[in-house]
Design an enzyme around this catalytic site. Structure first.
Site, PDB file in Angstrom:
ATOM      1  N   CYS A 116       0.897  -1.106   0.020  1.00 56.71           N
ATOM      2  CA  CYS A 116       0.074  -0.068  -0.043  1.00 56.71           C
ATOM      3  C   CYS A 116       0.744   1.051  -0.052  1.00 56.71           C
ATOM      4  O   CYS A 116       0.698   2.282  -0.505  1.00 56.71           O
ATOM      5  CB  CYS A 116      -0.897   0.017   1.145  1.00 56.71           C
ATOM      6  SG  CYS A 116      -0.307  -0.759   2.605  1.00 56.71           S
ATOM      7  N   HIS A 120      -2.764   6.236   4.403  1.00 59.55           N
ATOM      8  CA  HIS A 120      -1.355   6.272   4.843  1.00 59.55           C
ATOM      9  C   HIS A 120      -0.808   7.744   4.208  1.00 59.55           C
ATOM     10  O   HIS A 120      -1.216   8.333   3.293  1.00 59.55           O
ATOM     11  CB  HIS A 120      -0.755   5.249   4.011  1.00 59.55           C
ATOM     12  CG  HIS A 120      -0.805   4.020   4.409  1.00 59.55           C
ATOM     13  ND1 HIS A 120      -1.453   3.454   5.500  1.00 59.55           N
ATOM     14  CD2 HIS A 120      -0.421   2.515   4.077  1.00 59.55           C
ATOM     15  CE1 HIS A 120      -1.523   2.174   5.723  1.00 59.55           C
ATOM     16  NE2 HIS A 120      -0.616   1.539   4.654  1.00 59.55           N
TER      17      HIS A 120
HETATM   18  N1  LIG Z   1      -4.889  -3.241   4.505  1.00 57.40           N
HETATM   19  C1  LIG Z   1      -4.051  -2.628   3.484  1.00 57.40           C
HETATM   20  O1  LIG Z   1      -4.059  -1.563   3.507  1.00 57.40           O
HETATM   21  C2  LIG Z   1      -3.559  -3.664   2.481  1.00 57.40           C
HETATM   22  C3  LIG Z   1      -2.946  -3.164   1.329  1.00 57.40           C
HETATM   23  C4  LIG Z   1      -2.275  -3.574   0.363  1.00 57.40           C
HETATM   24  C5  LIG Z   1      -2.264  -5.137   0.461  1.00 57.40           C
HETATM   25  N2  LIG Z   1      -2.942  -5.672   1.701  1.00 57.40           N
HETATM   26  C6  LIG Z   1      -2.673  -7.081   1.905  1.00 57.40           C
HETATM   27  O2  LIG Z   1      -4.124  -7.705   1.485  1.00 57.40           O
HETATM   28  C7  LIG Z   1      -4.255  -8.983   2.181  1.00 57.40           C
HETATM   29  C8  LIG Z   1      -5.589  -8.879   2.858  1.00 57.40           C
HETATM   30  O3  LIG Z   1      -5.617  -7.645   3.766  1.00 57.40           O
HETATM   31  P1  LIG Z   1      -6.677  -7.270   4.903  1.00 57.40           P
HETATM   32  O4  LIG Z   1      -6.169  -6.142   5.316  1.00 57.40           O
HETATM   33  O5  LIG Z   1      -7.889  -7.250   3.968  1.00 57.40           O
HETATM   34  O6  LIG Z   1      -6.699  -8.505   5.944  1.00 57.40           O
HETATM   35  P2  LIG Z   1      -7.718  -8.728   6.843  1.00 57.40           P
HETATM   36  O7  LIG Z   1      -8.768  -7.801   7.167  1.00 57.40           O
HETATM   37  O8  LIG Z   1      -7.131  -9.230   8.100  1.00 57.40           O
HETATM   38  O9  LIG Z   1      -8.468  -9.984   5.918  1.00 57.40           O
HETATM   39  C9  LIG Z   1      -8.122 -11.174   5.689  1.00 57.40           C
HETATM   40  C10 LIG Z   1      -9.015 -12.041   4.964  1.00 57.40           C
HETATM   41  O10 LIG Z   1      -8.156 -13.204   4.518  1.00 57.40           O
HETATM   42  C11 LIG Z   1      -9.379 -14.219   4.827  1.00 57.40           C
HETATM   43  N3  LIG Z   1      -8.588 -15.659   5.283  1.00 57.40           N
HETATM   44  C12 LIG Z   1      -7.674 -15.490   6.089  1.00 57.40           C
HETATM   45  N4  LIG Z   1      -7.382 -17.075   6.346  1.00 57.40           N
HETATM   46  C13 LIG Z   1      -8.046 -17.592   5.382  1.00 57.40           C
HETATM   47  C14 LIG Z   1      -7.954 -19.082   4.873  1.00 57.40           C
HETATM   48  N5  LIG Z   1      -7.451 -19.956   5.525  1.00 57.40           N
HETATM   49  N6  LIG Z   1      -8.967 -19.111   3.846  1.00 57.40           N
HETATM   50  C15 LIG Z   1      -9.553 -18.254   3.339  1.00 57.40           C
HETATM   51  N7  LIG Z   1      -9.575 -17.078   3.435  1.00 57.40           N
HETATM   52  C16 LIG Z   1      -8.774 -16.622   4.477  1.00 57.40           C
HETATM   53  C17 LIG Z   1     -10.073 -13.758   6.123  1.00 57.40           C
HETATM   54  O11 LIG Z   1     -11.270 -14.489   6.071  1.00 57.40           O
HETATM   55  P3  LIG Z   1     -11.813 -14.960   7.423  1.00 57.40           P
HETATM   56  O12 LIG Z   1     -12.702 -13.787   7.973  1.00 57.40           O
HETATM   57  O13 LIG Z   1     -12.772 -16.054   7.078  1.00 57.40           O
HETATM   58  O14 LIG Z   1     -10.923 -15.429   8.372  1.00 57.40           O
HETATM   59  C18 LIG Z   1     -10.545 -12.321   5.662  1.00 57.40           C
HETATM   60  O15 LIG Z   1     -11.457 -12.200   4.512  1.00 57.40           O
HETATM   61  C19 LIG Z   1      -2.938  -9.041   2.977  1.00 57.40           C
HETATM   62  O16 LIG Z   1      -2.171  -9.936   2.395  1.00 57.40           O
HETATM   63  C20 LIG Z   1      -2.531  -7.777   3.095  1.00 57.40           C
HETATM   64  O17 LIG Z   1      -1.063  -7.545   3.346  1.00 57.40           O
HETATM   65  C21 LIG Z   1      -3.493  -5.059   2.709  1.00 57.40           C
END
Ligand SMILES: NC(=O)c1ccc[n+]([C@@H]2O[C@H](COP(=O)([O-])OP(=O)(O)OC[C@H]3O[C@@H](n4cnc5c(N)ncnc54)[C@H](OP(=O)(O)O)[C@@H]3O)[C@@H](O)[C@H]2O)c1
Length: 344
Positions: free
Chosen positions: A130, A242
């Protein structure tokens, strides 16, 4: 005809934002599926006025979709993205798993849209970190004109960059401070409420963090490997948005006025830079917005050809969900994905 789209990680911060943006941008969706872990089977998420019920990834048939917008952990994406790619869908992945793979294009559409042509190698495209996404949107147009030699960045990263748990921790700790309850850190290494933490990710051997290394590696891959870039990544008690203080040294002279004009005309950038109280953008104001905002453009008199800028963007949008959907639009515009016929 529209496309069949699966959002994997649909219950997460980025996944939910993807569903909002797909609807906002009127993305040509024929059918849409929300996918998450087994524990979220049946959990409701919204897509416009539709309610979607989450399905278990283990049981989901990816051969029926055209595009998979993936926002789960890197470990999970490493296991699943190749399988999905082989099943014929194109994966646009938000994790760090594939970003530096030479056979996977890493794309910010305002910066290197032509890289989509490489997507067919693995059927995987990576979305950058990000903090990198908003940085390269600001750097690329300046680099094209005056060639950047060196960049020094300090980030001010919101807690939503650490997922749902990051948001919950700031919320719970803030309430706990007022009610004299426990503020033990769980997601972050120290208390984040009313504090700042000069550490994101994990330490590398050189003392930098992996979050910091992502910023120079990804900038090199998308813009130019000759740019020297050093950075300190800092977590701040802001929910979304950010910010970055960016010091840039150029090979050729560039004035503040030239930089302002270049950035005003650059795709994805919005310059708000008035020399008056409030004449700059803060993260609070960028929430829900698509632009990368540039403020505080000024000369750095301590080096030859130096400028300083302040860059702010919604990390869940340009830093993740919006960028991924813009990549999908690039694929469609260049006719690089075909919609599968719906089974009768
Ligand atoms: N947040 C940001 O600003 C940002 C920016 C760029 C990239 N990212 C990347 O994007 C990704 C997601 O980030 P996020 O912020 O959305 O995280 P998050 O809010 O913690 O959400 C994680 C997601 O992954 C799912 N998940 C976890 N374990 C799983 C499994 N075993 N099988 C299927 N689904 C599973 C969760 O589903 P459940 O609810 O069912 O557990 C949830 O939908 C990460 O790799 C992060 O580094 C984030």
């Amino acid at each position: 005809m529209g496309y069949r789209v699966a959002v994997v990680g649909a219950t997460g911060n980025v996944g939910r934002e993807m569903l909002v943006i797909l609807e906002e941008l009127n993305f040509p969706v024929d059918e849409i599926f929300a996918v998450a872990s087994r524990k979220s089977i049946g959990v409701e998420v919204n897509f416009g006025d539709q309610t979607l019920y989450c399905q278990d990834i283990e049981l989901f048939d990816f051969s029926k979709v055209d595009v998979v917008l993936m926002s789960v952990s890197g470990a999970f994406s490493r296991e699943w993205s190749p399988k999905i790619g082989k099943a014929g869908a194109i994966v646009i992945d938000n994790s760090s798993a594939w970003r530096m793979d030479p056979d996977v294009p890493l794309i910010v559409p305002e910066v290197n849209p032509d890289a989509v042509a490489l997507a067919s190698r693995k059927n995987i495209i990576a979305n950058p970190n990000c903090s990198t996404a908003q940085l390269v949107v600001a750097l690329k147009p300046l680099h094209d004109v005056a060639k950047i030699k060196r960049v020094v960045v300090s980030t001010y990263q919101s807690v939503s960059g650490a997922g749902k748990q990051g948001i919950d921790e700031l919320w719970d700790q803030t309430k706990a401070v007022y009610s004299l309850g426990p503020t033990d850190p769980k997601k972050f290494p120290k208390q984040i409420a009313f504090n700042v933490i000069p550490f994101i990710g994990a330490f590398n051997d050189d003392g930098y963090t992996d979050e910091e290394a992502k910023m120079w590696n990804e900038t090199h891959k998308m813009i130019d490997p000759s740019i020297a870039l050093t950075v300190t990544c800092v977590r701040v008690p802001v929910f979304v948005g950010h910010s970055e203080a960016v010091n840039i040294e150029f090979e050729q002279p560039i004035s503040v006025e030239e930089a302002r004009t270049i950035l005003r005309n650059a795709p994805g950038c919005l310059v708000i830079d008035k020399h008056e109280p409030g004449g700059y953008v803060t993260p609070y104001e960028c929430v829900g917005e698509d632009a990368t905002y540039i403020s505080r453009i000024r000369t750095d008199p301590t080096v030859d050809n130096g400028l300083q800028i302040w860059v702010v963007s919604d990390n869940l949008r340009k830093g993740a969900a919006l960028n991924a959907i813009q990549i999908a639009e690039c694929l469609i515009n260049r006719k690089l994905i075909q919609a599968k016929r719906k089974a009768a």
